[in-house]
Scaffold this motif. Structure first.
Motif, PDB file in Angstrom:
ATOM      1  N   UNK A 110      -1.036 -10.201 -27.138  1.00 26.30           N
ATOM      2  CA  UNK A 110      -1.225  -9.590 -28.677  1.00 26.30           C
ATOM      3  C   UNK A 110      -0.340  -9.583 -29.697  1.00 26.30           C
ATOM      4  N   UNK A 111       0.924  -9.518 -29.209  1.00 26.28           N
ATOM      5  CA  UNK A 111       2.117  -9.034 -30.027  1.00 26.28           C
ATOM      6  C   UNK A 111       2.883 -10.557 -30.576  1.00 26.28           C
ATOM      7  N   UNK A 112       2.238 -11.579 -30.176  1.00 24.85           N
ATOM      8  CA  UNK A 112       2.778 -12.954 -30.748  1.00 24.85           C
ATOM      9  C   UNK A 112       2.468 -12.966 -32.152  1.00 24.85           C
ATOM     10  N   UNK A 113       3.415 -14.063 -32.867  1.00 27.36           N
ATOM     11  CA  UNK A 113       3.144 -14.030 -34.017  1.00 27.36           C
ATOM     12  C   UNK A 113       1.661 -14.560 -34.635  1.00 27.36           C
ATOM     13  N   UNK A 114       1.229 -14.208 -35.714  1.00 27.08           N
ATOM     14  CA  UNK A 114      -0.159 -14.673 -36.145  1.00 27.08           C
ATOM     15  C   UNK A 114      -0.349 -16.210 -36.000  1.00 27.08           C
ATOM     16  N   UNK A 115       0.791 -16.877 -36.335  1.00 26.72           N
ATOM     17  CA  UNK A 115       0.604 -18.416 -36.342  1.00 26.72           C
ATOM     18  C   UNK A 115       0.348 -18.891 -34.936  1.00 26.72           C
ATOM     19  N   UNK A 116       1.111 -18.227 -33.996  1.00 27.08           N
ATOM     20  CA  UNK A 116       0.775 -18.510 -32.467  1.00 27.08           C
ATOM     21  C   UNK A 116      -0.627 -17.982 -32.143  1.00 27.08           C
ATOM     22  N   UNK A 117      -1.098 -17.072 -32.480  1.00 31.63           N
ATOM     23  CA  UNK A 117      -2.192 -16.244 -32.011  1.00 31.63           C
ATOM     24  C   UNK A 117      -3.310 -17.155 -32.410  1.00 31.63           C
ATOM     25  N   UNK A 118      -3.317 -17.675 -33.593  1.00 31.92           N
ATOM     26  CA  UNK A 118      -4.238 -18.410 -34.416  1.00 31.92           C
ATOM     27  C   UNK A 118      -4.326 -19.820 -33.785  1.00 31.92           C
ATOM     28  N   UNK A 119      -3.665 -20.441 -33.230  1.00 37.21           N
ATOM     29  CA  UNK A 119      -3.565 -21.638 -32.737  1.00 37.21           C
ATOM     30  C   UNK A 119      -4.656 -21.891 -31.570  1.00 37.21           C
ATOM     31  N   UNK A 120      -5.503 -22.998 -31.763  1.00 38.34           N
ATOM     32  CA  UNK A 120      -6.549 -23.324 -30.560  1.00 38.34           C
ATOM     33  C   UNK A 120      -5.803 -23.271 -29.269  1.00 38.34           C
ATOM     34  N   UNK A 121      -4.918 -23.936 -29.090  1.00 43.83           N
ATOM     35  CA  UNK A 121      -4.204 -24.118 -27.845  1.00 43.83           C
ATOM     36  C   UNK A 121      -4.125 -22.627 -27.163  1.00 43.83           C
ATOM     37  N   UNK A 122      -3.769 -21.645 -27.720  1.00 42.34           N
ATOM     38  CA  UNK A 122      -3.137 -20.461 -27.312  1.00 42.34           C
ATOM     39  C   UNK A 122      -4.530 -19.385 -27.136  1.00 42.34           C
ATOM     40  N   UNK A 123      -5.682 -19.610 -27.699  1.00 47.38           N
ATOM     41  CA  UNK A 123      -7.056 -18.847 -27.633  1.00 47.38           C
ATOM     42  C   UNK A 123      -7.353 -18.585 -26.204  1.00 47.38           C
ATOM     43  N   UNK A 124      -7.313 -19.550 -25.296  1.00 43.60           N
ATOM     44  CA  UNK A 124      -7.804 -18.976 -23.901  1.00 43.60           C
ATOM     45  C   UNK A 124      -6.770 -18.201 -23.300  1.00 43.60           C
ATOM     46  N   UNK A 125      -5.500 -18.196 -23.678  1.00 50.33           N
ATOM     47  CA  UNK A 125      -4.656 -17.201 -23.219  1.00 50.33           C
ATOM     48  C   UNK A 125      -4.881 -15.643 -23.757  1.00 50.33           C
ATOM     49  N   UNK A 126      -4.968 -15.744 -25.214  1.00 47.49           N
ATOM     50  CA  UNK A 126      -5.321 -14.249 -25.567  1.00 47.49           C
ATOM     51  C   UNK A 126      -6.709 -13.674 -24.921  1.00 47.49           C
TER      52      UNK A 126
END
Length: 84
Positions: free
Chosen positions: A51-67
């Motif tokens: 959850x501490x990743x930059x917002x641009x990374x958190x918003x990426x569709x590729x990262x959603x399953x991880x978060x």
């Protein structure tokens, strides 16, 4: 350059690669890093990093399953907060 392979196997280094992939808009690398991180043994320490990743990374569709996986892990682990 990304060659469809990442040989690092630690969470902090994979997160660095993930952020670099986001910066240079390499979606396939972001998906790969996210998949590798999801498949690694998750601990509360690693789950709290996502959850501490930059917002641009958190918003990426590729990262959603991880978060989503990290949130589910934390919710299950701290389901009854009175135990801690």
């Amino acid at each position: 350059m990304y060659t469809n392979a990442v040989t690092v196997a630690t969470v902090p280094v994979l997160l660095d690669v993930l952020m670099a992939a986001d910066k240079f808009e390499v979606a396939s690398c972001m998906r790969h890093c996210s998949r590798v991180l999801r498949n690694m043994h998750m601990t509360h320490k690693s789950a709290l990093l996502y959850p501490e990743l930059p917002s641009s990374v958190l918003m990426a569709k590729a990262v959603q399953p991880l978060t989503d996986t990290a949130k589910q892990f934390l919710a299950a682990r701290y389901k009854d907060i009175t135990k801690f």
